[in-house]
Design a protein around this motif. Structure first.
Motif, PDB file in Angstrom:
ATOM      1  N   MET A   1       0.986  -1.297   0.018  1.00 41.50           N
ATOM      2  CA  MET A   1       0.037   0.152  -0.019  1.00 41.50           C
ATOM      3  C   MET A   1       0.926   1.261   0.068  1.00 41.50           C
ATOM      4  N   ASP A   2       0.506   2.253  -0.871  1.00 38.93           N
ATOM      5  CA  ASP A   2       1.508   3.340  -0.889  1.00 38.93           C
ATOM      6  C   ASP A   2       1.148   4.335   0.396  1.00 38.93           C
ATOM      7  N   ALA A   3       2.420   5.303   0.660  1.00 36.29           N
ATOM      8  CA  ALA A   3       2.215   6.002   1.869  1.00 36.29           C
ATOM      9  C   ALA A   3       1.094   7.069   1.575  1.00 36.29           C
ATOM     10  N   GLU A   4       0.320   7.413   2.553  1.00 33.85           N
ATOM     11  CA  GLU A   4      -0.516   8.687   2.320  1.00 33.85           C
ATOM     12  C   GLU A   4       0.227   9.661   2.125  1.00 33.85           C
ATOM     13  N   PRO A   5      -0.178  10.730   0.938  1.00 35.91           N
ATOM     14  CA  PRO A   5       0.474  12.004   0.749  1.00 35.91           C
ATOM     15  C   PRO A   5       0.664  12.811   1.907  1.00 35.91           C
ATOM     16  N   PHE A   6       1.718  13.514   1.607  1.00 34.71           N
ATOM     17  CA  PHE A   6       2.177  14.735   2.736  1.00 34.71           C
ATOM     18  C   PHE A   6       1.041  15.925   2.673  1.00 34.71           C
ATOM     19  N   ASP A   7       0.366  16.356   3.598  1.00 38.06           N
ATOM     20  CA  ASP A   7      -0.648  17.388   3.568  1.00 38.06           C
ATOM     21  C   ASP A   7      -0.586  18.111   4.874  1.00 38.06           C
ATOM     22  N   PRO A   8       0.274  19.106   4.883  1.00 38.32           N
ATOM     23  CA  PRO A   8       0.405  19.780   5.910  1.00 38.32           C
ATOM     24  C   PRO A   8      -0.700  20.309   6.602  1.00 38.32           C
ATOM     25  N   ASP A  37      -1.310  23.571  23.911  1.00 41.14           N
ATOM     26  CA  ASP A  37      -0.823  23.625  22.908  1.00 41.14           C
ATOM     27  C   ASP A  37      -0.113  22.018  22.960  1.00 41.14           C
ATOM     28  N   LEU A  38       0.679  21.859  24.036  1.00 36.41           N
ATOM     29  CA  LEU A  38       1.434  20.589  24.052  1.00 36.41           C
ATOM     30  C   LEU A  38       0.532  19.542  24.119  1.00 36.41           C
ATOM     31  N   ALA A  39      -0.534  19.744  24.852  1.00 36.40           N
ATOM     32  CA  ALA A  39      -1.486  18.434  25.151  1.00 36.40           C
ATOM     33  C   ALA A  39      -2.226  18.360  23.550  1.00 36.40           C
ATOM     34  N   GLU A  40      -2.481  19.273  22.856  1.00 36.57           N
ATOM     35  CA  GLU A  40      -3.246  18.928  21.417  1.00 36.57           C
ATOM     36  C   GLU A  40      -2.087  18.428  20.567  1.00 36.57           C
ATOM     37  N   LEU A  41      -1.004  18.714  20.719  1.00 32.95           N
ATOM     38  CA  LEU A  41       0.219  18.370  20.055  1.00 32.95           C
ATOM     39  C   LEU A  41       0.473  16.721  20.044  1.00 32.95           C
ATOM     40  N   LYS A  42       0.372  16.430  21.298  1.00 26.93           N
ATOM     41  CA  LYS A  42       0.477  15.073  21.634  1.00 26.93           C
ATOM     42  C   LYS A  42      -0.538  14.150  20.969  1.00 26.93           C
ATOM     43  N   LYS A  43      -1.687  14.835  21.300  1.00 22.55           N
ATOM     44  CA  LYS A  43      -2.937  14.233  20.763  1.00 22.55           C
ATOM     45  C   LYS A  43      -2.868  13.781  19.445  1.00 22.55           C
ATOM     46  N   ILE A  44      -2.201  14.584  18.557  1.00 26.86           N
ATOM     47  CA  ILE A  44      -2.305  14.323  17.213  1.00 26.86           C
ATOM     48  C   ILE A  44      -0.988  13.605  16.728  1.00 26.86           C
ATOM     49  N   GLY A  45      -0.381  13.244  17.580  1.00 31.37           N
ATOM     50  CA  GLY A  45       1.204  12.607  17.289  1.00 31.37           C
ATOM     51  C   GLY A  45       2.299  13.274  16.786  1.00 31.37           C
ATOM     52  N   TYR A  46       1.985  14.498  16.904  1.00 37.80           N
ATOM     53  CA  TYR A  46       3.048  15.567  16.453  1.00 37.80           C
ATOM     54  C   TYR A  46       4.471  15.385  17.132  1.00 37.80           C
ATOM     55  N   LEU A  47       4.548  14.952  18.196  1.00 36.48           N
ATOM     56  CA  LEU A  47       5.864  14.665  18.988  1.00 36.48           C
ATOM     57  C   LEU A  47       6.637  13.515  18.146  1.00 36.48           C
ATOM     58  N   ALA A  48       6.039  12.763  17.325  1.00 35.54           N
ATOM     59  CA  ALA A  48       6.618  11.556  16.610  1.00 35.54           C
ATOM     60  C   ALA A  48       6.541  11.719  15.007  1.00 35.54           C
ATOM     61  N   VAL A  67       8.419  21.935   6.926  1.00 37.89           N
ATOM     62  CA  VAL A  67       6.894  22.467   6.552  1.00 37.89           C
ATOM     63  C   VAL A  67       6.107  22.710   7.611  1.00 37.89           C
ATOM     64  N   LEU A  68       5.922  21.637   8.309  1.00 43.15           N
ATOM     65  CA  LEU A  68       5.164  21.822   9.568  1.00 43.15           C
ATOM     66  C   LEU A  68       5.523  22.704  10.550  1.00 43.15           C
ATOM     67  N   TYR A 253      11.812  30.279  11.890  1.00 40.14           N
ATOM     68  CA  TYR A 253      11.723  31.659  11.783  1.00 40.14           C
ATOM     69  C   TYR A 253      11.294  32.107  10.451  1.00 40.14           C
ATOM     70  N   THR A 254      11.440  31.210   9.445  1.00 40.44           N
ATOM     71  CA  THR A 254      10.871  31.279   8.198  1.00 40.44           C
ATOM     72  C   THR A 254       9.278  31.485   8.488  1.00 40.44           C
ATOM     73  N   GLY A 255       8.900  30.538   9.293  1.00 40.44           N
ATOM     74  CA  GLY A 255       7.505  30.669   9.525  1.00 40.44           C
ATOM     75  C   GLY A 255       6.864  31.817  10.090  1.00 40.44           C
ATOM     76  N   ILE A 256       7.747  32.352  11.030  1.00 44.49           N
ATOM     77  CA  ILE A 256       7.605  33.766  11.477  1.00 44.49           C
ATOM     78  C   ILE A 256       7.500  34.830  10.221  1.00 44.49           C
ATOM     79  N   ALA A 257       8.509  34.908   9.594  1.00 49.04           N
ATOM     80  CA  ALA A 257       8.538  35.773   8.220  1.00 49.04           C
ATOM     81  C   ALA A 257       7.309  35.489   7.454  1.00 49.04           C
ATOM     82  N   ARG A 258       6.875  34.477   7.331  1.00 49.08           N
ATOM     83  CA  ARG A 258       5.468  34.289   6.383  1.00 49.08           C
ATOM     84  C   ARG A 258       4.297  34.929   7.065  1.00 49.08           C
ATOM     85  N   ARG A 259       4.343  34.689   8.418  1.00 47.23           N
ATOM     86  CA  ARG A 259       3.181  35.341   8.928  1.00 47.23           C
ATOM     87  C   ARG A 259       3.061  36.734   8.996  1.00 47.23           C
ATOM     88  N   ALA A 260       4.591  37.438   9.090  1.00 48.12           N
ATOM     89  CA  ALA A 260       4.457  38.808   9.007  1.00 48.12           C
ATOM     90  C   ALA A 260       4.469  39.350   7.865  1.00 48.12           C
TER      91      ALA A 260
END
Length: 392
Positions: A1-8, A37-48, A67-68, A253-260
């Motif tokens: 089975m192909d891996a799911e495409p990366f969708d940020p 924030d940490l609790a929500e990131l843990k819930k979606i598996g972001y730490l891994a 990108v994330l 810092y690139t993410g900060i630049a984009r938001r600004a």
């Protein structure tokens, strides 16, 4: 089975990021850690996100993590920077595993289980960074080490489960040796680790990058990751730390630049000139200013993607690796700072109020200047790459 495409946007959806953005102002004002924030990131598996799928993670590479982290930093810079330090260790684990070294498998397994790994390398006045340490590492007969010293800018101070650190062993037969190891949170209860509540800073307040005192803090035998000679070293661990650290920092810092940039565009479209009666977005000076911001931002994205892919795919840049990595971090930070400066000028006086998001970004982006490689170190590294080492 192909891996799911990366969708940020599927991993970090807009509604999640908006909650983070709203909380970021409160976190900054209260000088608190973003626990929600940490609790929500843990819930979606972001730490891994950098942990292989067969170990319970997402299986993404450094390119996807970059990108994330850009996306997360655009909503909550301090949250992104704090999580960055955990992702550094999971990224180093991936770099080592990709090269056949399984020394950090426990980091991957721990991250998949929701454990938090902090980065305890920085020391006051230690411009050697990875190549030396003012922390004493004393060997124990059972193969463990006791660490005594002081680490600064230890992000995730209130919440880490494991502290990755280094120290200098000067007593073993093969001394001196740099020792890289992990100390468990239980050492706080013994008093051998003291996490000071001293993080009261201009910006990036939510990282809670507190000073950490080590008073014979014990790292057990199975948490001694590497012993290597001090000084410049091609060891895979040193390369892993430097590459992942620099690239993920540049991503934040690139993410900060984009938001600004986005905030500047919105402000230009909403503000109206009393003199002309037209939106500021039609003013040639404002258009030029935003174009300059976009030109600087657009240049960062291909640099980051290319170098992240090169690390993921084990490209060989030889002796140029360190100058390339230090260079992209330096360019990302200086460009982000310039973009935020310009955004504030576009937005006008309202951005000077503390309630303004740009006001917070202005303070947050300054932290980039203090991370290794700082401007002096980056220029020295690049000069050596092109001109050779300076004469003694």
């Amino acid at each position: 089975m192909d891996a799911e495409p990366f969708d940020p946007a599927a991993i970090l959806p807009d509604e999640l990021l908006e909650r983070f953005r709203v909380r970021a102002a409160d976190t900054d004002r209260a000088n608190a850690f973003p626990d929600a924030d940490l609790a929500e990131l843990k819930k979606i598996g972001y730490l891994a996100i950098l942990v292989p799928e067969d170990l319970g993670g997402s299986g993404w590479g450094l390119a996807e993590a970059s990108v994330l982290q850009q996306r997360l930093a655009g909503a909550a810079p301090a949250t992104a920077l704090a999580i960055n330090m955990h992702l550094v260790w999971t990224g180093v684990a991936k770099v080592l595993a990709d090269r056949g070294i399984d020394a950090l498998r426990f980091v991957q397994e721990g991250a998949a289980a929701g454990e938090v790994f902090a980065f305890g390398i920085s020391e006051a006045g230690n411009d050697l960074v990875l190549f030396g340490s003012g922390t004493d590492a004393v060997p124990h007969p059972d193969g463990g080490y006791a660490f005594t010293g002081t680490k600064i800018f230890t992000s995730l101070g209130p919440v880490w489960n494991h502290l990755g650190l280094h120290g200098l062993d000067t007593s073993s037969p093969d001394a001196p040796q740099m020792v890289y190891a992990f100390v468990p949170r239980s050492e706080v209860q013994t008093g051998r680790v003291v996490v000071r509540d001293d993080w009261d800073t201009l910006g990036m307040r939510g990282t809670q990058s507190r000073t950490t005192e080590l008073h014979g803090a014990l790292a057990p035998t199975d948490r001694i990751v590497r012993r290597i000679a001090p000084g410049p070293n091609p060891d895979p661990l040193v390369f892993g730390i430097f590459s992942v650290f620099e690239l993920l920092l540049a991503s934040v810092y690139t993410g900060i630049a984009r938001r600004a940039l986005d905030l500047a565009v919105t402000a230009a479209q909403k503000r109206t000139s009393k003199r002309t009666g037209r939106a500021y977005s039609q003013d040639p000076d404002i258009r030029w200013r935003i174009a300059e911001m976009a030109l600087a931002y657009d240049a960062l994205l291909p640099q980051l993607e290319t170098l992240c892919r090169d690390v993921d795919e084990r490209a060989d840049h030889g002796a140029r690796w360190f100058s390339l990595l230090a260079g992209v971090k330096h360019r990302a930070v200086t460009a982000a700072k310039s973009i935020v400066d310009e955004a504030i000028l576009v937005a006008g006086g309202s951005s000077y109020f503390s309630a303004s998001e740009l006001s917070r970004l202005y303070r947050d982006v300054l932290a980039g200047l203090f991370h290794p490689s700082d401007p002096e170190s980056a220029h020295a590294t690049v000069a050596t790459a092109w001109l050779g080492a300076p004469e003694e």
